[in-house]
Design a protein around this motif. Structure first.
Motif, mmCIF file in Angstrom:
data_model
loop_
_atom_site.group_PDB
_atom_site.id
_atom_site.type_symbol
_atom_site.label_atom_id
_atom_site.label_comp_id
_atom_site.label_asym_id
_atom_site.label_seq_id
_atom_site.Cartn_x
_atom_site.Cartn_y
_atom_site.Cartn_z
ATOM 1 N N SER A 81 0.829 -1.203 0.000
ATOM 2 C CA SER A 81 0.000 0.000 0.000
ATOM 3 C C SER A 81 0.865 1.255 0.000
ATOM 4 N N SER A 82 2.007 1.216 0.692
ATOM 5 C CA SER A 82 2.937 2.348 0.660
ATOM 6 C C SER A 82 3.473 2.558 -0.754
ATOM 7 N N ALA A 83 3.718 1.467 -1.457
ATOM 8 C CA ALA A 83 4.194 1.568 -2.835
ATOM 9 C C ALA A 83 3.177 2.309 -3.697
ATOM 10 N N LEU A 84 1.894 1.999 -3.511
ATOM 11 C CA LEU A 84 0.851 2.691 -4.266
ATOM 12 C C LEU A 84 0.790 4.169 -3.896
ATOM 13 N N VAL A 85 0.881 4.473 -2.607
ATOM 14 C CA VAL A 85 0.789 5.873 -2.154
ATOM 15 C C VAL A 85 1.894 6.716 -2.777
ATOM 16 N N ILE A 86 3.135 6.267 -2.660
ATOM 17 C CA ILE A 86 4.227 7.105 -3.164
ATOM 18 C C ILE A 86 4.230 7.179 -4.684
ATOM 19 N N THR A 87 3.754 6.114 -5.354
ATOM 20 C CA THR A 87 3.669 6.172 -6.812
ATOM 21 C C THR A 87 2.643 7.206 -7.240
ATOM 22 N N LEU A 88 1.491 7.224 -6.597
ATOM 23 C CA LEU A 88 0.488 8.249 -6.888
ATOM 24 C C LEU A 88 1.037 9.640 -6.599
ATOM 25 N N GLU A 89 1.769 9.780 -5.499
ATOM 26 C CA GLU A 89 2.345 11.090 -5.162
ATOM 27 C C GLU A 89 3.377 11.523 -6.202
ATOM 28 N N SER A 90 4.070 10.571 -6.791
ATOM 29 C CA SER A 90 5.111 10.904 -7.769
ATOM 30 C C SER A 90 4.546 11.446 -9.074
ATOM 31 N N LEU A 91 3.233 11.294 -9.285
ATOM 32 C CA LEU A 91 2.625 11.744 -10.543
ATOM 33 C C LEU A 91 2.430 13.255 -10.595
ATOM 34 N N GLY A 92 2.532 13.925 -9.447
ATOM 35 C CA GLY A 92 2.379 15.376 -9.438
ATOM 36 C C GLY A 92 0.953 15.846 -9.645
ATOM 37 N N LEU A 93 -0.029 15.048 -9.219
ATOM 38 C CA LEU A 93 -1.425 15.423 -9.361
ATOM 39 C C LEU A 93 -1.816 16.441 -8.295
ATOM 40 N N ARG A 94 -2.998 17.032 -8.454
ATOM 41 C CA ARG A 94 -3.503 18.010 -7.503
ATOM 42 C C ARG A 94 -4.502 17.358 -6.553
ATOM 43 N N ALA A 194 3.357 3.256 -16.295
ATOM 44 C CA ALA A 194 4.305 4.274 -15.854
ATOM 45 C C ALA A 194 5.128 3.775 -14.677
ATOM 46 N N ALA A 195 4.518 2.932 -13.854
ATOM 47 C CA ALA A 195 5.200 2.299 -12.722
ATOM 48 C C ALA A 195 4.399 1.081 -12.318
ATOM 49 N N GLY A 196 5.058 0.141 -11.650
ATOM 50 C CA GLY A 196 4.393 -1.059 -11.157
ATOM 51 C C GLY A 196 4.591 -1.190 -9.664
ATOM 52 N N CYS A 197 3.518 -1.519 -8.959
ATOM 53 C CA CYS A 197 3.558 -1.614 -7.496
ATOM 54 C C CYS A 197 3.329 -3.062 -7.057
ATOM 55 N N PHE A 198 4.153 -3.519 -6.137
ATOM 56 C CA PHE A 198 4.094 -4.894 -5.664
ATOM 57 C C PHE A 198 3.943 -4.930 -4.147
ATOM 58 N N ALA A 213 7.296 -2.821 -3.157
ATOM 59 C CA ALA A 213 8.277 -2.244 -4.072
ATOM 60 C C ALA A 213 7.549 -1.532 -5.200
ATOM 61 N N VAL A 214 8.214 -0.510 -5.735
ATOM 62 C CA VAL A 214 7.781 0.151 -6.966
ATOM 63 C C VAL A 214 8.872 -0.057 -8.004
#
Length: 425
Positions: A81-94, A194-198, A213-214
């Motif tokens: 779940s942390s992998a998903l959170v930081i991947t979403l944050e890395s997208l630069g969305l609002r 764009a990225a894969g989360c495990f 992991a991302v």
């Protein structure tokens, strides 16, 4: 295969499975697991925030797993779940941007969206595969990202989803928590978006108890991911013995989602045997498919021909039709009694999951309101069908023998014959 005609075990009949024949256990420690953990114990480096002594196990696992998945970079985390959170944050969305999430998945696929300050928009899945498909993306007028979940033992068609998402300007993230080692037209799960989360949680095919992991080919994103999971710090290029291997790069504000050295060492050992375990599971799965091919009333999940390698996590058996008054929860209990192994229904779609409840957290109130508004009136017939007709077996059941598959098939036949008889559950 010889199906029994005796009464169901759930009604007091003789079970298919002899209690003297245990099923494979999970997890299975790899041959080098104990020595890998002992090495960390005596290394004076138990975390990536330890003073640098030599190459960290976390760095070693990142290199090994990136090579396994076929990507340039891997950033390990403490949980999937942390992998998903930081991947979403890395997208630069609002704040509040919408993210498409399949309705049939573990709740973390949606709660990670909320944790990143975004809004999950639930979409139906293809009842044949259990996965999001491109038509669900085409139906949307506004989404900023798409989470394509590889579900149970199937992969979503990420190339088609990405093509559908492109006109919306939406990035596609693979939630590959259930798909370590699966392949789509020769490309490993996790390497297509764009990225894969495990996830490397206890029940997963690659596990260290809790981990994640991302993976990505984007060097800039990989650097941001390092900061997002290590309090705004990333690795030094030239670590100095006795000093922290991290530097305060601070291009973004991060949190602490770091994987421990014990978890990383265990994953390095477990990765060495993963493909061998895949071969056993997949061979048994194909056998079960042949055994059930001509059995009316039960089937395996359909698979897109482009998926050329399986990674079994949960294996669905789909009972259709189910007569009025007979549920898949009953079928799961009946199979459990026959097989002496836990068989269970899928979790309910996220649209009615008790676990997706952001209104219970006052700080999430604005996102909870948007969640309710964006999902009002949506229907999920594909997800509901699978939630109400499938039962699931954990992948450990497929680490056994051909005789184990014969038992699975015999129990399924026994249940379908009982259902076809029209007798009440």
């Amino acid at each position: 295969m010889k199906a029994t005609s005796t009464a169901l075990a759930i009604h007091g009949g003789r079970p298919v499975r002899d209690e003297k024949r245990p099923w494979p256990v999970w997890p299975v420690a790899a041959p080098g697991a104990s020595s890998a953990l002992d090495a960390v114990l005596s290394s004076a480096s138990w975390a990536i925030t330890s003073p640098y002594q030599s190459e960290l196990q976390e760095r070693r696992f990142a290199r090994m797993f990136a090579a396994y998945v076929g990507t340039e970079h891997c950033v390990p985390t403490d949980h999937g779940s942390s992998a998903l959170v930081i991947t979403l944050e890395s997208l630069g969305l609002r704040y509040g941007d919408p993210v498409l999430v399949p309705a049939l998945t573990w709740v973390a696929s949606a709660t990670a969206v909320l944790r990143a300050g975004l809004v999950p928009v639930l979409a139906d899945v293809d009842p044949a595969t259990g996965c999001l498909d491109a038509s669900a993306v085409v139906a949307e007028s506004e989404v900023s990202a798409v989470i394509a979940v590889h579900w149970a033992c199937n992969m979503a068609d990420v190339p088609a989803i990405a093509a559908a998402a492109a006109p919306l300007g939406a990035a596609v993230i693979e939630d590959a928590a259930q798909a370590h080692g699966a392949r789509w037209q020769g490309r490993p799960a996790g390497s297509l978006g764009a990225a894969g989360c495990f996830s490397m949680q206890h029940s997963k095919v690659l596990t260290c108890g809790e981990g994640g992991a991302v993976v990505t080919d984007d060097a800039e994103r990989a650097g941001l991911l390092e900061e997002l999971r290590a309090d705004s710090r990333r690795y030094r290029n030239d670590p100095v013995r006795g000093e922290l291997p991290l530097r305060e790069s601070a291009n973004t504000m991060g949190a602490n989602f770091c994987l421990s050295e014990f978890g990383a060492a265990l994953l390095c050992a477990q990765l060495e045997v993963l493909d061998e375990q895949h071969a056993i599971r997949n061979r048994n799965y194909e056998l079960l498919g042949r055994l059930l091919a001509d059995v009316p009333g039960v089937r395996l999940l359909s698979r897109n021909p482009s998926q050329d390698k399986l990674s079994l996590y949960e294996v669905p058996l789909i009972f259709d039709p189910l007569p009025h008054g007979t549920t898949n929860a009953w079928a799961a209990s009946a199979l459990t009694a026959e097989l002496r192994i836990r068989v269970y229904p899928p979790r309910p779609p996220l649209s009615r999951s008790r676990l997706l409840a952001p209104w219970l957290k006052p700080t999430l109130a604005p996102l909870a309101e948007r969640l309710a508004a964006r999902n009002a009136g949506r229907r999920f017939p594909g997800a509901e069908y699978l939630a109400n007709h499938a039962v699931l077996l954990h992948h450990s059941a497929f680490l056994g023998t051909e005789e184990d598959m014969m038992d699975l098939a015999e129990a399924a036949v026994k249940i379908t014959r009982y259902i076809a008889s029209g007798r009440p559950a």
